[in-house]
Enzyme design. Structure first.
Site, PDB file in Angstrom:
ATOM      1  N   HIS A 112     110.405  44.305 119.927  1.00  0.00           N
ATOM      2  CA  HIS A 112     110.566  42.901 120.303  1.00  0.00           C
ATOM      3  C   HIS A 112     111.773  42.276 119.621  1.00  0.00           C
ATOM      4  O   HIS A 112     112.322  42.807 118.645  1.00  0.00           O
ATOM      5  CB  HIS A 112     109.292  42.097 120.008  1.00  0.00           C
ATOM      6  CG  HIS A 112     108.920  42.009 118.561  1.00  0.00           C
ATOM      7  ND1 HIS A 112     109.473  41.091 117.693  1.00  0.00           N
ATOM      8  CD2 HIS A 112     108.029  42.712 117.813  1.00  0.00           C
ATOM      9  CE1 HIS A 112     108.937  41.229 116.485  1.00  0.00           C
ATOM     10  NE2 HIS A 112     108.061  42.213 116.532  1.00  0.00           N
ATOM     11  N   CYS A 116     105.338  46.453 114.026  1.00  0.00           N
ATOM     12  CA  CYS A 116     106.167  46.503 115.229  1.00  0.00           C
ATOM     13  C   CYS A 116     107.631  46.675 114.844  1.00  0.00           C
ATOM     14  O   CYS A 116     108.018  46.538 113.688  1.00  0.00           O
ATOM     15  CB  CYS A 116     105.980  45.225 116.043  1.00  0.00           C
ATOM     16  SG  CYS A 116     104.407  45.147 116.925  1.00  0.00           S
TER      17      CYS A 116
END
Length: 531
Positions: free
Chosen positions: A434, A453
């Site tokens: 992301h 992440c």
């Protein structure tokens, strides 16, 4: 080929050519009796060595109707002699040749195989070594799941019995083993580097840079002389001049360190590596290559966690390269492969419960207005039953991590932790790529800063490359909200962990073992085979 194997092959050839015949007739019956009549559950052995690939051995010889392969007459067949050379090459792959019974085979074949039991033992040891080495080339000597709960390998699935039988039938045993190893050029470059560093290990040792003060431009003395020698420069003059500084900067860039021409603890540690330490790191990373899928798609995304880097590939080669931020040491980014299936533009961020109670709740207890300023919503329930709780009705201080049962969701906007886009490959770890609202963090050299992440430096470039168009990129950080953009064809993504690799120019790159995974792999590789 090692000197030991050269001598052994010469001796075997002499014995074979002398024509001293073993009782070859009936060797197939003795093989069958040894394999078929073994006690179920008992440890199979030959020549005082434990046989490891017992199920594969039984299938291999059953399909051949128990005809011997490696033994002929009083010595070894051509296939047997080829196999000895193949097994000896295990060390060039960072594996241990002794795991494949070479010492026991050398003892048995040091004299004519005139005794029936001696011939059967030799045949079985060679076959077991052949099957075991093949399986190690295909899928690694170590099962990664047994040493690291955060490593999920997409193992190659070659049928080694079928591969070995086919190679024997086509008379291409040596070539077949070369094809069983990973075919990626990066594995082969590591193999070349391993040979070079083993040669370097035989040279006189270079003195390490002594511990002490940091070294920088203008300093001089014995420590600077040692530094210059480690950098491949002449030790004299022992002055940290601009030429030395340039060499330090180049070394730091190559090893992923802060490029500041200052020799602090991290730079000193990398410079002071012994050849044996480099060899061990190369062997560990070669083993990791054997855990990779059979073939990598031409169009794919690779993330190297210790290098904090993402590279996207197309058929012609590298298409994109960018810095990334990965999980903290206590919230590690796992190692696995999957496929990017869709993008979400201006996404909501549904904060994982662990982050909610461990990170966000204490912050909101200290500053209740922070939740509103950061764009968070408080929700209860899921799906159609979910309900939004007004922030002014939430008394943060009354809750503990055990009693806080709400969900926290962050609205799209400049403060959103996911930035403008997330790249989705749904998985059991809730990990994805992301954007970020804190791009300044990419300037740090060690970027273990996320909760697992992977934050990407150039989200727009990656989105354009994946979708083939820039049209999907939102003009605003607020609109459209949570827009899903499916990919016409999913793109493989590999989150991997390489602490050493060799580039196309032959330069060795190393990175700090940020999650301390190397030592576990090395210990497992060094563990003797059970006997």
């Amino acid at each position: 080929m090692s000197v030991r194997i050269q001598v052994l092959l010469a001796l075997v050839g002499i014995l074979f050519n002398l024509g001293v015949q073993a009782a070859e007739a009936g060797l197939d019956q003795r093989l069958r009796a040894r394999l078929v009549n073994s006690t179920p559950g008992a440890v199979a052995s030959a020549g005082g060595q434990r046989l490891h690939a017992t199920a594969a051995l039984k299938r291999f010889y059953l399909e051949r109707l128990y005809q011997p392969v490696w033994v002929s007459g009083a010595g070894l067949s051509r296939a047997g002699r080829d196999l000895l050379a193949v097994l000896d090459s295990a060390t060039t792959h960072g594996l241990r040749a002794e795991d494949y019974h070479l010492d026991a085979i050398a003892r048995l074949t040091a004299q004519p195989l005139s005794q029936p039991g001696q011939a059967v033992d030799t045949e079985l040891l060679l076959a077991d070594g052949a099957l075991l080495f093949a399986s190690h080339l295909v899928a690694g000597r170590v099962n990664p799941a047994s040493i690291d709960a955060e490593w999920f390998a997409e193992m190659r699935g070659t049928d080694v019995v079928a591969a070995l039988s086919a190679a024997l039938g086509e008379g291409r045993l040596v070539a077949a083993y070369a094809q069983l190893a990973p075919q990626d050029a990066r594995y082969q470059r590591l193999r070349t580097a391993l040979a070079q560093w083993r040669e370097r290990a035989t040279a006189p040792a270079v003195a390490p840079i002594p511990d002490g003060r940091w070294l920088e431009l203008g300093q001089q003395g014995a420590a600077v002389a040692a530094l210059r020698q480690r950098l491949g420069l002449a030790p004299e003059p022992a002055i940290f001049d601009e030429h030395t500084a340039q060499a330090v900067r180049a070394f730091q860039a190559e090893y992923g360190l802060n490029v500041d021409a200052v020799v602090g603890p991290q730079t000193r540690q990398m410079l002071n590596q012994t050849p044996q330490q480099v060899i061990e790191r190369l062997e560990v990373n070669m083993e990791r290559w054997r855990w990779m899928p059979q073939a990598l798609a031409a169009r794919r995304v690779e993330v190297n966690i210790p290098a904090f880097e993402l590279v996207a590939f197309d058929a012609p080669g590298e298409a994109l390269r960018m810095r990334v931020i990965v999980g903290r040491e206590y919230r590690r980014t796992p190692v696995f492969s999957d496929r990017i299936r869709y993008l979400v533009m201006n996404p909501y961020w549904e904060a994982p419960h662990k982050i909610v109670v461990n990170d966000l709740l204490p912050k909101f207890q200290a500053d209740p207005g922070l939740a509103e300023r950061m764009g968070f919503e408080v929700l209860s329930g899921w799906g159609e039953q979910h309900k939004q709780i007004p922030l002014n009705q939430v008394d943060w201080r009354r809750y503990s991590p055990k009693t806080f049962g709400y969900r926290l969701r962050q609205r799209p906007g400049p403060s959103n932790a996911l930035g403008r886009v997330k790249f989705m490959f749904p998985n059991d770890f809730a990990v994805y790529l992301h954007d970020t609202s804190a791009p300044e963090l990419f300037a740090q050299a060690r970027r273990t800063l996320s909760s697992g992440c992977v934050r990407v430096e150039k989200p727009r470039d990656l989105a354009t490359w994946l979708t083939g168009t820039d049209a999907a990129w939102p003009d605003s950080a607020l609109q459209p909200v949570d827009k899903v953009v499916p990919l016409a064809k999913p793109v493989p993504v590999h989150l991997q962990y390489w602490t050493a690799w060799v580039d196309e120019g032959g330069r060795l790159h190393q990175r700090a073992d940020v999650y301390e995974r190397d030592a576990r792999v090395l210990r497992a590789l060094r563990e003797p085979a059970p006997n």
